[in-house]
Design an enzyme around this catalytic site. Sequence first.
Site, PDB file in Angstrom:
ATOM      1  CG  ASP A   7      25.207  77.374   1.600  1.00 41.09           C
ATOM      2  OD1 ASP A   7      24.392  78.157   1.644  1.00 41.09           O
ATOM      3  OD2 ASP A   7      24.834  76.217   1.794  1.00 41.09           O
ATOM      4  CG  ASP A   9      19.703  75.845   5.075  1.00 37.68           C
ATOM      5  OD1 ASP A   9      19.691  76.096   6.166  1.00 37.68           O
ATOM      6  OD2 ASP A   9      18.887  76.553   4.316  1.00 37.68           O
TER       7      ASP A   9
END
Length: 180
Positions: A7, A9
């Site tokens: 991922d 952020d």
Amino acid sequence: MSLIILDRDGVINHDSDDFIKNPAEWEPIEGSLEAIARLNYAGYRVVVVTNQSGIARGLFDVETLNRIHSKMRRMLAQVGGKIEAIMFCPHGPEDDCQCRKPQNGSFVDLAHRLRVSLENVPAVGDSLRDIQAAMLSQARPILVKTGKGERTLAAGIPDGVEVYDDLASVATALLEHKLQ
């Protein structure tokens, strides 16, 4: 070649409840870029799968997202690392699309494009939806405590999900295991 899914952020860069809306707001988490470079050096293909609902919300456009990702790639290159591909979902939570985590459409698309199985592929995230998308894809869900990770852990996660302090500690664990 091994594969790892990250991922963005909260895993690679500091997250914000107000969204990362421009390149100036994108700041790497300490050690994350070096962790990616170490994974690359050990033969890992690194791919990012990220929800970017700020596009649907009108907070930024795809051109701005591309500039954010250019900054990430430049900073990563400075430490000898690279990201092979970035898959992003531009939709909002109410759009009911298949590419937005916790759905696994982006993972399925990634597997199809790379012609690989995602079974047991490490998928690192900081939220329950990252874990759920990984599990739907038969990938190996890993939670980091950076970003929203501490909140996610406090709210409860499925049994068997590995938890690490940050991406650097994930890389260390994967590389130590790989070398055994």
